[in-house]
Scaffold this motif. Structure first.
Motif, mmCIF file in Angstrom:
data_model
loop_
_atom_site.group_PDB
_atom_site.id
_atom_site.type_symbol
_atom_site.label_atom_id
_atom_site.label_comp_id
_atom_site.label_asym_id
_atom_site.label_seq_id
_atom_site.Cartn_x
_atom_site.Cartn_y
_atom_site.Cartn_z
ATOM 1 N N ALA A 1 0.833 -1.208 0.000
ATOM 2 C CA ALA A 1 0.000 0.000 0.000
ATOM 3 C C ALA A 1 0.870 1.261 0.000
ATOM 4 C CB ALA A 1 -0.934 0.000 1.212
ATOM 5 N N LEU A 2 1.978 1.236 0.736
ATOM 6 C CA LEU A 2 2.895 2.384 0.755
ATOM 7 C C LEU A 2 3.553 2.577 -0.613
ATOM 8 C CD1 LEU A 2 4.472 1.787 4.275
ATOM 9 C CD2 LEU A 2 3.082 3.764 3.601
ATOM 10 N N GLU A 3 3.851 1.483 -1.288
ATOM 11 C CA GLU A 3 4.414 1.572 -2.643
ATOM 12 C C GLU A 3 3.363 2.060 -3.635
ATOM 13 O OE1 GLU A 3 7.858 -1.882 -2.531
ATOM 14 O OE2 GLU A 3 5.818 -2.472 -3.063
ATOM 15 N N ASP A 4 2.177 1.467 -3.587
ATOM 16 C CA ASP A 4 1.109 1.824 -4.529
ATOM 17 C C ASP A 4 0.680 3.284 -4.403
ATOM 18 O OD1 ASP A 4 1.176 -0.766 -5.477
ATOM 19 O OD2 ASP A 4 -0.657 -1.398 -4.429
ATOM 20 N N SER A 5 0.748 3.817 -3.195
ATOM 21 C CA SER A 5 0.332 5.204 -2.972
ATOM 22 C C SER A 5 1.452 6.200 -3.272
ATOM 23 C CB SER A 5 -0.142 5.381 -1.528
ATOM 24 O OG SER A 5 0.957 5.227 -0.645
ATOM 25 N N GLY A 6 2.645 5.700 -3.558
ATOM 26 C CA GLY A 6 3.753 6.593 -3.892
ATOM 27 C C GLY A 6 4.550 7.082 -2.700
ATOM 28 N N VAL A 7 4.238 6.596 -1.500
ATOM 29 C CA VAL A 7 5.032 6.972 -0.329
ATOM 30 C C VAL A 7 6.416 6.342 -0.435
ATOM 31 C CG1 VAL A 7 5.227 6.828 2.192
ATOM 32 C CG2 VAL A 7 3.018 7.326 1.135
ATOM 33 N N ILE A 8 6.478 5.065 -0.772
ATOM 34 C CA ILE A 8 7.753 4.395 -1.069
ATOM 35 C C ILE A 8 7.940 4.481 -2.572
ATOM 36 C CG2 ILE A 8 9.025 2.215 -1.085
ATOM 37 C CD1 ILE A 8 7.544 1.423 1.466
ATOM 38 N N THR A 9 9.006 5.171 -2.991
ATOM 39 C CA THR A 9 9.230 5.397 -4.422
ATOM 40 C C THR A 9 10.247 4.438 -5.027
ATOM 41 O OG1 THR A 9 10.910 7.073 -3.956
ATOM 42 C CG2 THR A 9 8.625 7.834 -4.228
ATOM 43 N N GLY A 10 10.944 3.674 -4.215
ATOM 44 C CA GLY A 10 11.915 2.716 -4.727
ATOM 45 C C GLY A 10 12.732 2.145 -3.589
ATOM 46 N N ARG A 11 13.512 1.122 -3.924
ATOM 47 C CA ARG A 11 14.417 0.510 -2.952
ATOM 48 C C ARG A 11 15.769 0.370 -3.629
ATOM 49 N NH1 ARG A 11 10.832 -4.281 -0.200
ATOM 50 N NH2 ARG A 11 8.822 -3.400 -0.721
ATOM 51 N N VAL A 12 16.805 0.789 -2.928
ATOM 52 C CA VAL A 12 18.134 0.828 -3.530
ATOM 53 C C VAL A 12 19.187 0.259 -2.590
ATOM 54 C CG1 VAL A 12 17.579 2.885 -4.901
ATOM 55 C CG2 VAL A 12 18.635 3.149 -2.662
ATOM 56 N N ALA A 13 20.356 -0.009 -3.157
ATOM 57 C CA ALA A 13 21.535 -0.346 -2.366
ATOM 58 C C ALA A 13 22.457 0.862 -2.420
ATOM 59 C CB ALA A 13 22.233 -1.574 -2.950
ATOM 60 N N LEU A 14 22.973 1.277 -1.285
ATOM 61 C CA LEU A 14 23.891 2.415 -1.238
ATOM 62 C C LEU A 14 25.314 1.887 -1.422
ATOM 63 C CD1 LEU A 14 22.292 4.327 1.770
ATOM 64 C CD2 LEU A 14 21.916 4.696 -0.681
ATOM 65 N N VAL A 15 26.063 2.523 -2.310
ATOM 66 C CA VAL A 15 27.409 2.083 -2.654
ATOM 67 C C VAL A 15 28.414 3.082 -2.084
ATOM 68 C CG1 VAL A 15 28.970 1.587 -4.577
ATOM 69 C CG2 VAL A 15 26.540 1.001 -4.759
ATOM 70 N N ALA A 16 29.487 2.574 -1.499
ATOM 71 C CA ALA A 16 30.549 3.435 -0.966
ATOM 72 C C ALA A 16 31.290 4.085 -2.133
ATOM 73 C CB ALA A 16 31.506 2.615 -0.113
ATOM 74 N N PRO A 17 31.249 5.415 -2.244
ATOM 75 C CA PRO A 17 31.885 6.093 -3.383
ATOM 76 C C PRO A 17 33.363 5.766 -3.557
ATOM 77 C CG PRO A 17 30.505 7.623 -2.164
ATOM 78 C CD PRO A 17 30.574 6.364 -1.359
ATOM 79 N N LEU A 18 34.108 5.679 -2.471
ATOM 80 C CA LEU A 18 35.539 5.370 -2.579
ATOM 81 C C LEU A 18 35.783 3.979 -3.152
ATOM 82 C CD1 LEU A 18 36.956 6.933 0.709
ATOM 83 C CD2 LEU A 18 37.326 7.712 -1.642
ATOM 84 N N ALA A 19 34.862 3.065 -2.877
ATOM 85 C CA ALA A 19 35.019 1.691 -3.364
ATOM 86 C C ALA A 19 34.939 1.609 -4.883
ATOM 87 C CB ALA A 19 33.965 0.784 -2.735
ATOM 88 N N ILE A 20 34.321 2.611 -5.510
ATOM 89 C CA ILE A 20 34.215 2.617 -6.970
ATOM 90 C C ILE A 20 34.916 3.842 -7.569
ATOM 91 C CG2 ILE A 20 32.154 1.162 -7.053
ATOM 92 C CD1 ILE A 20 30.526 3.786 -7.468
ATOM 93 N N ASP A 21 35.878 4.366 -6.820
ATOM 94 C CA ASP A 21 36.738 5.453 -7.278
ATOM 95 C C ASP A 21 35.960 6.723 -7.643
ATOM 96 O OD1 ASP A 21 39.212 6.630 -7.733
ATOM 97 O OD2 ASP A 21 39.227 6.072 -9.846
ATOM 98 N N LEU A 22 34.982 7.069 -6.817
ATOM 99 C CA LEU A 22 34.253 8.326 -6.991
ATOM 100 C C LEU A 22 34.304 9.108 -5.683
ATOM 101 C CD1 LEU A 22 31.170 7.146 -9.079
ATOM 102 C CD2 LEU A 22 33.179 8.398 -9.888
ATOM 103 N N GLY A 23 35.511 9.356 -5.200
ATOM 104 C CA GLY A 23 35.710 9.947 -3.887
ATOM 105 C C GLY A 23 35.520 11.440 -3.786
ATOM 106 N N LEU A 24 35.340 12.134 -4.902
ATOM 107 C CA LEU A 24 35.226 13.593 -4.861
ATOM 108 C C LEU A 24 33.790 14.019 -5.170
ATOM 109 C CD1 LEU A 24 36.796 16.256 -4.512
ATOM 110 C CD2 LEU A 24 37.293 16.168 -6.966
ATOM 111 N N MET A 25 33.164 14.695 -4.193
ATOM 112 C CA MET A 25 31.825 15.227 -4.422
ATOM 113 C C MET A 25 31.965 16.704 -4.774
ATOM 114 S SD MET A 25 28.285 15.422 -2.173
ATOM 115 C CE MET A 25 28.556 13.853 -1.439
ATOM 116 N N VAL A 26 31.199 17.120 -5.760
ATOM 117 C CA VAL A 26 31.244 18.506 -6.213
ATOM 118 C C VAL A 26 29.835 19.070 -6.291
ATOM 119 C CG1 VAL A 26 31.282 17.785 -8.649
ATOM 120 C CG2 VAL A 26 32.065 20.069 -8.040
ATOM 121 N N PHE A 27 29.704 20.325 -5.895
ATOM 122 C CA PHE A 27 28.474 21.071 -6.076
ATOM 123 C C PHE A 27 28.750 22.120 -7.142
ATOM 124 C CE2 PHE A 27 27.821 19.222 -1.940
ATOM 125 C CZ PHE A 27 26.474 18.901 -1.950
#
Length: 152
Positions: free
Chosen positions: A43-69
């Motif tokens: 019901a939470l998914e169907d109503s749009g409260v839950i929009t997805g499910r993901v796995a969070l990846v450590a940026p350094l583990a995939i060589d993306l250690g620099l965040m930029v704005f």
């Protein structure tokens, strides 16, 4: 879903911490049977409260250690340009978030890159796709808090 009850909020709190919880474990945590828990989650998914499910990846583990704005200013404010900007930023994989802003700044982009050379590649991809009047960047020196869970 207009009204979330206490059990819905507990479900959301647990799933935001760990979306891989089994329905059995989640049900035990919130005081529901497996089937009742599944119905609530559905019901939470169907109503749009839950929009997805993901796995969070450590940026350094995939060589993306620099965040930029990236702070973007443009002198183009017509609907066609806005659509092209949206399409361009969605098509560049290193760009994680794009926000249209109030005030002096038109757009704020959050991106992950490996290093300065990688940032320059991302920047070049962006400016090749559409005209921008000004782009400046700020690089994150320390991530003090970077969360995904909303207070429920």
């Amino acid at each position: 879903m207009a009204d979330l009850d206490t059990i819905d909020r507990k479900i959301l709190k647990h799933l935001q911490r760990d979306a891989s919880l089994s329905l059995e474990t989640l049900g035990e945590e919130v005081g529901l049977s497996r089937n009742a828990c599944w119905r609530r989650v559905k019901a939470l998914e169907d109503s749009g409260v839950i929009t997805g499910r993901v796995a969070l990846v450590a940026p350094l583990a995939i060589d993306l250690g620099l965040m930029v704005f990236m702070q973007v200013r443009t002198n183009q404010h017509d609907p066609d340009w806005a659509v092209r900007f949206s399409q361009a930023t969605r098509a560049i994989p290193g760009i994680l978030s794009v926000y249209r802003m109030t005030g002096d700044l038109d757009y704020l982009i959050r991106a992950r890159v490996a290093d300065m050379a990688d940032y320059d590649r991302l920047y070049q991809q962006l400016i090749k796709r559409l005209p921008l009047s000004d782009v400046s960047a700020s690089f994150v020196m320390e991530e003090i808090k970077d969360g995904t869970a909303l207070p429920v």
